[in-house]
Design a protein around this motif. Structure first.
Motif, PDB file in Angstrom:
ATOM      1  N   UNK A   2       0.791  -1.227   0.000  1.00 23.07           N
ATOM      2  CA  UNK A   2       0.000   0.000   0.000  1.00 23.07           C
ATOM      3  C   UNK A   2       0.819   1.271   0.000  1.00 23.07           C
ATOM      4  N   UNK A   3       2.118   1.179   0.210  1.00 21.42           N
ATOM      5  CA  UNK A   3       2.963   2.372   0.245  1.00 21.42           C
ATOM      6  C   UNK A   3       3.112   2.982  -1.143  1.00 21.42           C
ATOM      7  N   UNK A   4       3.277   2.115  -2.131  1.00 21.97           N
ATOM      8  CA  UNK A   4       3.299   2.597  -3.519  1.00 21.97           C
ATOM      9  C   UNK A   4       2.185   1.886  -4.274  1.00 21.97           C
ATOM     10  N   UNK A   5       1.627   2.565  -5.261  1.00 19.12           N
ATOM     11  CA  UNK A   5       0.477   1.993  -5.962  1.00 19.12           C
ATOM     12  C   UNK A   5       0.826   1.388  -7.313  1.00 19.12           C
ATOM     13  N   UNK A   6       1.915   1.856  -7.936  1.00 17.73           N
ATOM     14  CA  UNK A   6       2.297   1.295  -9.239  1.00 17.73           C
ATOM     15  C   UNK A   6       3.766   1.582  -9.526  1.00 17.73           C
ATOM     16  N   UNK A   7       4.204   1.190 -10.682  1.00 17.41           N
ATOM     17  CA  UNK A   7       5.615   1.321 -11.070  1.00 17.41           C
ATOM     18  C   UNK A   7       6.107   2.768 -10.999  1.00 17.41           C
ATOM     19  N   UNK A   8       5.241   3.738 -11.319  1.00 17.79           N
ATOM     20  CA  UNK A   8       5.674   5.136 -11.337  1.00 17.79           C
ATOM     21  C   UNK A   8       6.040   5.650  -9.948  1.00 17.79           C
ATOM     22  N   UNK A   9       5.515   5.022  -8.896  1.00 20.74           N
ATOM     23  CA  UNK A   9       5.823   5.425  -7.515  1.00 20.74           C
ATOM     24  C   UNK A   9       7.202   4.938  -7.054  1.00 20.74           C
ATOM     25  N   UNK A  10       7.807   4.018  -7.796  1.00 19.94           N
ATOM     26  CA  UNK A  10       9.062   3.419  -7.354  1.00 19.94           C
ATOM     27  C   UNK A  10      10.191   4.440  -7.209  1.00 19.94           C
ATOM     28  N   UNK A  11      10.138   5.505  -7.990  1.00 17.50           N
ATOM     29  CA  UNK A  11      11.208   6.499  -7.906  1.00 17.50           C
ATOM     30  C   UNK A  11      11.180   7.250  -6.574  1.00 17.50           C
ATOM     31  N   UNK A  12      10.034   7.326  -5.921  1.00 19.99           N
ATOM     32  CA  UNK A  12       9.911   7.990  -4.624  1.00 19.99           C
ATOM     33  C   UNK A  12       9.907   6.997  -3.463  1.00 19.99           C
ATOM     34  N   UNK A  13      10.216   5.755  -3.726  1.00 28.06           N
ATOM     35  CA  UNK A  13      10.098   4.711  -2.713  1.00 28.06           C
ATOM     36  C   UNK A  13      10.956   4.973  -1.479  1.00 28.06           C
ATOM     37  N   UNK A  14      12.210   5.352  -1.665  1.00 24.67           N
ATOM     38  CA  UNK A  14      13.094   5.591  -0.504  1.00 24.67           C
ATOM     39  C   UNK A  14      12.527   6.684   0.392  1.00 24.67           C
ATOM     40  N   UNK A  15      12.020   7.766  -0.203  1.00 26.19           N
ATOM     41  CA  UNK A  15      11.430   8.850   0.586  1.00 26.19           C
ATOM     42  C   UNK A  15      10.187   8.362   1.327  1.00 26.19           C
ATOM     43  N   UNK A  16       9.375   7.543   0.665  1.00 23.62           N
ATOM     44  CA  UNK A  16       8.160   7.031   1.294  1.00 23.62           C
ATOM     45  C   UNK A  16       8.491   6.069   2.438  1.00 23.62           C
ATOM     46  N   UNK A  17       9.505   5.228   2.238  1.00 17.55           N
ATOM     47  CA  UNK A  17       9.933   4.328   3.315  1.00 17.55           C
ATOM     48  C   UNK A  17      10.439   5.137   4.507  1.00 17.55           C
ATOM     49  N   UNK A  18      11.218   6.165   4.235  1.00 14.08           N
ATOM     50  CA  UNK A  18      11.725   7.029   5.309  1.00 14.08           C
ATOM     51  C   UNK A  18      10.554   7.657   6.075  1.00 14.08           C
ATOM     52  N   UNK A  19       9.560   8.158   5.350  1.00 17.68           N
ATOM     53  CA  UNK A  19       8.385   8.765   5.986  1.00 17.68           C
ATOM     54  C   UNK A  19       7.598   7.735   6.790  1.00 17.68           C
ATOM     55  N   UNK A  20       7.477   6.513   6.258  1.00 14.40           N
ATOM     56  CA  UNK A  20       6.773   5.444   6.971  1.00 14.40           C
ATOM     57  C   UNK A  20       7.462   5.123   8.292  1.00 14.40           C
ATOM     58  N   UNK A  21       8.776   4.953   8.259  1.00 13.13           N
ATOM     59  CA  UNK A  21       9.517   4.640   9.481  1.00 13.13           C
ATOM     60  C   UNK A  21       9.435   5.805  10.474  1.00 13.13           C
ATOM     61  N   UNK A  57       0.976   8.834   7.107  1.00 19.56           N
ATOM     62  CA  UNK A  57       2.425   8.797   6.930  1.00 19.56           C
ATOM     63  C   UNK A  57       2.915  10.114   6.327  1.00 19.56           C
ATOM     64  N   UNK A  58       2.001  10.828   5.670  1.00 16.79           N
ATOM     65  CA  UNK A  58       2.359  12.121   5.087  1.00 16.79           C
ATOM     66  C   UNK A  58       2.923  12.036   3.686  1.00 16.79           C
ATOM     67  N   UNK A  59       2.573  10.965   2.962  1.00 16.60           N
ATOM     68  CA  UNK A  59       3.078  10.831   1.589  1.00 16.60           C
ATOM     69  C   UNK A  59       1.943  10.882   0.560  1.00 16.60           C
ATOM     70  N   UNK A  60       0.810  11.388   0.981  1.00 15.82           N
ATOM     71  CA  UNK A  60      -0.333  11.527   0.083  1.00 15.82           C
ATOM     72  C   UNK A  60      -1.550  11.928   0.883  1.00 15.82           C
ATOM     73  N   UNK A  61      -2.639  12.157   0.185  1.00 12.76           N
ATOM     74  CA  UNK A  61      -3.840  12.582   0.897  1.00 12.76           C
ATOM     75  C   UNK A  61      -4.935  11.526   0.874  1.00 12.76           C
ATOM     76  N   UNK A  62      -4.582  10.305   0.500  1.00 12.54           N
ATOM     77  CA  UNK A  62      -5.560   9.227   0.454  1.00 12.54           C
ATOM     78  C   UNK A  62      -5.604   8.485   1.787  1.00 12.54           C
ATOM     79  N   UNK A  63      -6.699   7.778   1.995  1.00 15.86           N
ATOM     80  CA  UNK A  63      -6.815   6.926   3.180  1.00 15.86           C
ATOM     81  C   UNK A  63      -6.479   5.474   2.856  1.00 15.86           C
ATOM     82  N   UNK A  64      -5.637   5.266   1.866  1.00 13.33           N
ATOM     83  CA  UNK A  64      -5.204   3.930   1.483  1.00 13.33           C
ATOM     84  C   UNK A  64      -4.414   3.315   2.639  1.00 13.33           C
ATOM     85  N   UNK A  65      -4.825   2.130   3.115  1.00 12.07           N
ATOM     86  CA  UNK A  65      -4.094   1.512   4.235  1.00 12.07           C
ATOM     87  C   UNK A  65      -2.727   0.986   3.808  1.00 12.07           C
ATOM     88  N   UNK A  66      -1.804   1.039   4.734  1.00 11.18           N
ATOM     89  CA  UNK A  66      -0.462   0.474   4.539  1.00 11.18           C
ATOM     90  C   UNK A  66      -0.333  -0.694   5.507  1.00 11.18           C
TER      91      UNK A  66
END
Length: 180
Positions: A39-58, A112-121
């Motif tokens: 749930x942290x990334x939704x598709x291939x295009x999100x992979x470029x921001x993955x490290x930032x999203x993981x950092x925000x998740x932690x 987590x602060x990486x979007x405005x959706x209520x998508x669960x992680x």
């Protein structure tokens, strides 16, 4: 003669189950430092921001995990978006992350602060395909008076009540007995 063949067949089936169990334990041992984050990334295009999203998740989980302490192994497309598999340097950090996630409750993209959706992680332990298949089947125990069904360290556990001792479900035959 039929009895001998039948007995030999039973013995061979038991030996095969033991071998499958040993193989599965070895597979799970290789995954013992891995986490699956869905749930942290939704598709291939999100992979470029993955490290930032993981950092925000932690950071949102209040666990310090420097980038040097984990490695992204793969991103797998699922029904619910993408599943990211990471390997941590040690098992202890995995348990800290899982325990903190459990205390936090529901985690979403917006919390987590990486979007405005209520998508669960979801953050879970990685497990072998055989263990995952058995775990999905074991969830049926919740319809059979079992209050809890969970997995930890490649083991599937179930408990009828909070005070009961957990039952370790080792294979499908044991699960079939419980579902029986």
């Amino acid at each position: 003669m039929v009895n001998d063949i039948s007995r030999e067949n039973r013995t061979l089936k038991e030996e095969l189950e033991k071998l499958k169990s040993v193989r599965n334990k070895e597979k799970n041992k290789k995954l013992d430092k891995n986490l699956c984050i869905t749930g942290l990334i939704s598709d291939e295009s999100d992979k470029e921001n993955l490290q930032n999203k993981l950092h925000s998740l932690f950071q949102a989980s209040e666990v310090t995990v420097p980038e040097s302490e984990y490695k992204v192994l793969e991103n797998i497309e699922t029904r619910n978006g993408m599943k990211t598999v990471i390997s941590l340097q040690n098992k202890d950090k995995k348990y800290v992350i899982l325990k903190t996630r459990a205390k936090k409750g529901k985690i979403t993209i917006s919390s987590v602060g990486v979007g405005d959706e209520n998508t669960p992680i979801f953050i879970n332990e990685d497990m072998s395909k055989d263990t995952y298949t058995l775990f999905k089947k074991a969830k049926d125990l919740k319809n059979m008076d079992y209050k809890h069904v969970w997995h930890r360290d490649g083991k599937i556990l179930a408990r009828k009540n909070d005070d009961d001792k957990p039952v370790h479900i080792k294979n499908e035959a044991m699960l079939d007995e419980l579902l029986g």
